[in-house]
Design an enzyme around this catalytic site. Structure first.
Site, short mmCIF file in Angstrom:
data_model
loop_
_atom_site.label_atom_id
_atom_site.label_comp_id
_atom_site.label_asym_id
_atom_site.label_seq_id
_atom_site.Cartn_x
_atom_site.Cartn_y
_atom_site.Cartn_z
N CYS A 2 0.90 -1.08 -0.08
CA CYS A 2 -0.06 -0.06 0.12
C CYS A 2 0.93 1.24 -0.14
O CYS A 2 2.17 1.11 0.39
CB CYS A 2 -0.89 0.12 1.45
SG CYS A 2 -1.74 -1.35 1.66
N ARG A 27 4.42 -0.02 -6.86
CA ARG A 27 4.54 -0.96 -5.93
C ARG A 27 3.22 -1.91 -5.88
O ARG A 27 3.20 -2.90 -5.17
CB ARG A 27 4.32 0.06 -4.62
CG ARG A 27 5.51 0.73 -4.21
CD ARG A 27 5.26 1.67 -3.29
NE ARG A 27 4.59 1.46 -2.01
CZ ARG A 27 5.31 1.59 -0.97
NH1 ARG A 27 6.53 2.04 -0.84
NH2 ARG A 27 5.13 1.16 0.13
N TRP A 75 -3.21 -2.39 -1.08
CA TRP A 75 -3.14 -3.70 -1.49
C TRP A 75 -3.65 -4.48 -0.79
O TRP A 75 -3.28 -4.28 0.39
CB TRP A 75 -1.47 -4.06 -1.71
CG TRP A 75 -0.82 -5.39 -1.76
CD1 TRP A 75 -0.56 -6.34 -0.63
CD2 TRP A 75 -0.61 -6.13 -2.96
NE1 TRP A 75 -0.11 -7.20 -1.12
CE2 TRP A 75 0.05 -7.25 -2.36
CE3 TRP A 75 -0.67 -5.94 -4.18
CZ2 TRP A 75 0.32 -8.47 -3.36
CZ3 TRP A 75 -0.18 -6.90 -5.02
CH2 TRP A 75 0.20 -8.01 -4.66
N ASN A 101 -0.89 1.61 6.26
CA ASN A 101 -0.10 0.42 5.65
C ASN A 101 0.49 -0.52 6.67
O ASN A 101 0.89 0.02 7.78
CB ASN A 101 1.34 0.87 5.07
CG ASN A 101 0.80 1.70 3.76
OD1 ASN A 101 -0.18 1.86 3.22
ND2 ASN A 101 2.02 2.38 3.16
N GLY A 102 0.30 -1.79 6.21
CA GLY A 102 0.81 -2.72 7.51
C GLY A 102 -0.51 -3.55 8.02
O GLY A 102 -1.43 -3.64 7.22
N GLU A 481 15.94 -24.50 -6.54
CA GLU A 481 15.47 -22.90 -6.55
C GLU A 481 16.79 -22.20 -6.90
O GLU A 481 16.68 -21.02 -7.61
CB GLU A 481 14.82 -22.57 -5.19
CG GLU A 481 14.61 -21.04 -4.95
CD GLU A 481 13.63 -20.43 -6.24
OE1 GLU A 481 12.97 -21.44 -6.93
OE2 GLU A 481 13.38 -19.37 -6.22
N LYS A 485 16.86 -19.50 -10.08
CA LYS A 485 17.44 -18.03 -9.85
C LYS A 485 18.52 -17.83 -10.86
O LYS A 485 18.33 -16.64 -11.44
CB LYS A 485 17.75 -17.60 -8.59
CG LYS A 485 16.75 -17.53 -7.36
CD LYS A 485 15.98 -16.53 -7.66
CE LYS A 485 14.63 -16.82 -8.51
NZ LYS A 485 13.67 -17.42 -8.15
N GLU A 488 17.44 -18.27 -14.76
CA GLU A 488 16.18 -17.35 -15.44
C GLU A 488 16.69 -15.98 -15.74
O GLU A 488 16.33 -15.29 -16.70
CB GLU A 488 15.13 -17.69 -14.65
CG GLU A 488 15.20 -17.08 -13.30
CD GLU A 488 13.77 -17.01 -12.59
OE1 GLU A 488 12.88 -16.85 -13.09
OE2 GLU A 488 13.90 -17.14 -11.12
N HIS A 504 25.25 -40.88 -12.06
CA HIS A 504 24.58 -41.86 -12.79
C HIS A 504 24.18 -41.25 -14.39
O HIS A 504 23.31 -41.59 -15.04
CB HIS A 504 23.17 -42.23 -12.23
CG HIS A 504 23.27 -42.94 -10.94
ND1 HIS A 504 23.52 -44.26 -11.21
CD2 HIS A 504 23.17 -42.49 -9.62
CE1 HIS A 504 23.60 -44.83 -9.73
NE2 HIS A 504 23.36 -43.57 -8.93
N LYS A 603 5.67 -12.26 -15.14
CA LYS A 603 5.33 -12.18 -13.80
C LYS A 603 4.31 -13.17 -13.60
O LYS A 603 4.34 -13.95 -12.54
CB LYS A 603 5.39 -10.84 -13.42
CG LYS A 603 5.18 -10.80 -11.71
CD LYS A 603 6.48 -11.27 -11.11
CE LYS A 603 6.38 -11.58 -9.52
NZ LYS A 603 7.47 -12.22 -8.90
C1 F6R Z 1 10.57 -17.88 -10.69
C2 F6R Z 1 9.27 -17.59 -10.68
C3 F6R Z 1 8.34 -18.53 -11.00
C4 F6R Z 1 7.10 -18.67 -10.49
C5 F6R Z 1 5.99 -19.42 -11.23
C6 F6R Z 1 4.69 -19.52 -10.57
O1 F6R Z 1 11.45 -17.04 -10.12
O2 F6R Z 1 8.95 -16.54 -10.31
O3 F6R Z 1 9.01 -19.98 -11.44
O4 F6R Z 1 7.17 -19.19 -9.31
O5 F6R Z 1 5.80 -18.89 -12.27
O6 F6R Z 1 4.08 -18.45 -10.11
P1 F6R Z 1 3.17 -18.08 -9.02
O7 F6R Z 1 3.72 -18.36 -7.75
O8 F6R Z 1 2.84 -16.87 -9.23
O9 F6R Z 1 2.04 -19.20 -9.46
#
Ligand code: F6R
Length: 608
Positions: A2, A27, A75, A101-102, A481, A485, A488, A504, A603
């Site tokens: 927010c 934001r 938000w 906010n919070g 993970e 990171k 990607e 293997h 995203k």
């Molecule tokens: C990687 C990443 C993606 C998401 C995936 C699922 O950094 O962000 O692998 O984790 O697309 O997205 P959500 O969590 O929004 O369902």
């Protein structure tokens, strides 16, 4: 998260507020609103949707005349995005208006108490409690009422408050949620973040926890929670406007990594009550928890990796079998969901098409779904039978960091709750794990403070072709993970392997200088992983090790070591992932990649 903007001065307040809020749009928010004192009363206008809607409704602020006002972009946390839940919120007589906010953690008991005293609520928000509580304590002295409220509420807050009886003042307060105030020759401003007021002033005061500010058109006074006046020094902001949106960080990803201690706290603390874990939104009584025979965790990408960690934690401490499935597979493979199976769908955005389809598939098969979701009011949040929110706030960088960390916390809480109810954890163990959970934010901070060392190491690998991440058990889940990171955002090929699986086939890819990142945080598996490190080192690999403080034995098999603070072995992911996130980030920065918006990625993946 927010946004808050407030103004008192010689100009019309509404246009200043709209302009300021527009600078906080990045934001993320789902509704917006303003309160302006028009000379007689406080008027409020608010609307779900973009700020543009509020601008249109008020004709750019023209329909809300007045030189004192507060505004907000929301938000959603408590209560879905809606006009009613949007801020500002009034007290019953509409003489007090509040933006917040919070999260007010104890809003439920406070709300009950206020209802018993005759207060009527019109929204589902925790913020409205603050408006009524101020009203309850207000006997003509705003400062006194506000400080009393500060002593009653728990959680985090940045507040902007207007009193119709004191129209020449705005009050601002904070605890664990950012808030600044600023001044120029035309008036005084409050804002939750610098970019909102940068156009008007570069001289700002950062409000500290439990401080109150009284703003008038031409001066500001600062107070402690005990109503004692204090003096503060202004800070001159010399960032450019672009950097300001990122709070001075070079990228949103870095900013979001730095927000992780707060994210972890926000997801964790509202669910710890005394020495217990209370997950009200779970919608399951003890008998239902005892009746769970199996858990299916379904998700995509990093959320799937969080699910992989949860498998080890839930099976380890609650002894419930867990199957983790990629949502795009689950939805088409006619999964066998027997009686007593609980389905958990994890998603930051709450809009991922495959995860949503998996949720619907499970419901069609007659199973209830728990959503672990970040975006309030998103499709998965709305359609799941129960929702446990991760309070990470909006995540802007495409590569997830803080939302993933919040997912881990939600899953640890779930595992511990189940373990306790099913009698699998002794009281002492449970308490010691709670202690370890509470220490995580501070430990994450320590790891983040080490970023320069990781940056130096990362700079050596910007030319890498292939990188391998290996680990066993939970360390394998961390490796997955860490590998995602890196690849990607830096476009360097990398793979994660269960350390014992490498020989293997994949070990044939190791050649002189290949980087292998070995995660070895599980004491019980330490020697095994060490052997795998020796195997790859013997074939020319350069071995980066991530292990617990004190495990100096690892230096025999590693070329470079990163030590993480000690925690419960089930929680090491929350710490080990920090250097791996930083590594991926700095390799990508070193290569000049578009870190926040990597090529080909979105995203929110709302298509199959
Ligand atoms: C990687 C990443 C993606 C998401 C995936 C699922 O950094 O962000 O692998 O984790 O697309 O997205 P959500 O969590 O929004 O369902």
């Amino acid at each position: 998260m927010c946004g808050i903007v407030g103004y008192i001065g010689s100009h019309q307040a509404a246009p200043v507020i709209l302009e300021g809020l527009s600078k906080l749009e990045y934001r993320g928010y789902d509704s917006a609103g303003m309160a302006v004192f028009d000379g007689k009363k406080i008027g409020i206008c608010k609307s779900v949707g973009r700020l543009k809607v509020l601008e249109e409704l008020t004709h750019g602020g023209a329909t809300m005349p007045g030189t004192v006002g507060i505004g907000h972009t929301r938000w959603a946390t408590h209560g879905a995005p809606s006009n009613q839940n949007a801020h500002p919120h009034y007290n019953q007589e509409e003489t007090i208006a509040v933006v917040h906010n919070g999260i007010i953690e104890n809003y439920l008991p406070l709300r009950e108490k206020l209802v018993s005293k005759g207060y009527q609520f019109v929204s589902d928000t925790d913020t409205e409690v603050v408006a009524h509580l101020i009203d309850y304590y207000y006997k003509g002295n705003p400062l006194e009422a506000i400080t009393k409220v500060m002593n009653r509420v728990q959680g985090s807050y940045a507040l902007g408050i207007l009193f119709a009886e004191h129209p020449d003042q705005i009050f601002a307060v904070r605890k664990d949620s950012p808030l600044i105030v600023g001044q120029n020759e035309d008036g005084c401003f409050i804002a939750s973040d610098v970019p909102a007021i940068l156009k008007y002033t570069r001289k700002v005061y950062f409000i500290e926890n439990q401080e109150v500010v009284r703003l008038r058109a031409d001066h500001m006074h600062f107070y402690t929670v005990d109503e004692e006046e204090i003096t503060k020094e202004p800070v001159t902001i010399d960032w450019d406007a672009n950097a300001a949106e990122k709070g001075g960080y070079e990228h949103f990803m870095l900013k979001e990594m730095y927000e992780q201690p707060k994210t972890v706290t926000d997801t964790l603390m509202p669910r710890i009550k005394g020495n217990d874990i209370v997950i009200e939104e779970l919608g399951m009584g003890d008998e239902e928890i005892k009746a769970i025979r199996k858990i299916f965790i379904v998700a995509c990408g990093s959320a799937y990796h969080a699910g992989m960690t949860a498998k080890y934690v839930i099976e380890g401490i609650a002894r419930i079998p867990v199957e983790v499935d990629v949502a795009s597979e689950f939805r088409y493979r006619n999964p066998i969901l027997e009686e007593g199976t609980m389905v958990v769908v994890i998603s930051q955005s709450g809009e991922t098409a495959d995860s949503l389809a998996a949720l619907r598939e499970s419901q069609k098969l007659g199973h209830k779904v728990l959503g672990i979701v970040n975006v309030v009011g998103s499709s998965i949040a709305r359609e799941a039978d129960n929702v446990m929110y991760t309070w990470a706030g909006p995540e802007i960088a495409v590569a997830t960091t803080k939302a993933y960390s919040a997912q881990l916390i939600a899953l640890y809480l779930l595992a511990m709750k189940f373990a306790k109810v099913r009698g699998m954890l002794k009281e002492g163990e449970f308490r010691s794990m709670l202690g370890d959970l509470k220490r995580l934010p501070g430990q994450i901070e320590r790891l983040l403070a080490n970023k320069q060392r990781i940056q130096r190491f990362a700079n050596r690998y910007i030319g890498a072709k292939d990188v391998f991440f290996i680990g066993r058990g939970i360390d394998f889940a961390i490796s997955m993970e860490g590998s995602l990171k890196l690849k990607e955002i830096s476009y360097i090929h990398s793979e994660a392997y269960a350390a014992g699986e490498l020989k293997h086939g994949t070990i044939s890819l190791i050649e002189e200088g290949t980087l292998v990142a070995a995660v070895a945080t599980q004491d019980a598996l330490f020697q095994k992983t060490l052997s795998n490190m020796v195997e790859v080192k013997a074939r020319g690999a350069f071995v980066l090790a991530v292990t617990n403080e004190g495990n100096t034995d690892i230096e025999k098999a590693a070329d470079y070591c990163i030590y993480i603070p000690r925690t419960n072995p089930y929680f090491t992911n929350s710490l080990a992932i920090i250097p791996l996130q930083l590594f991926g980030y700095y390799v990508a920065v070193g290569k000049g990649c578009d870190v926040d918006k990597p090529r080909n990625l979105a995203k929110s993946v709302t298509v199959e």
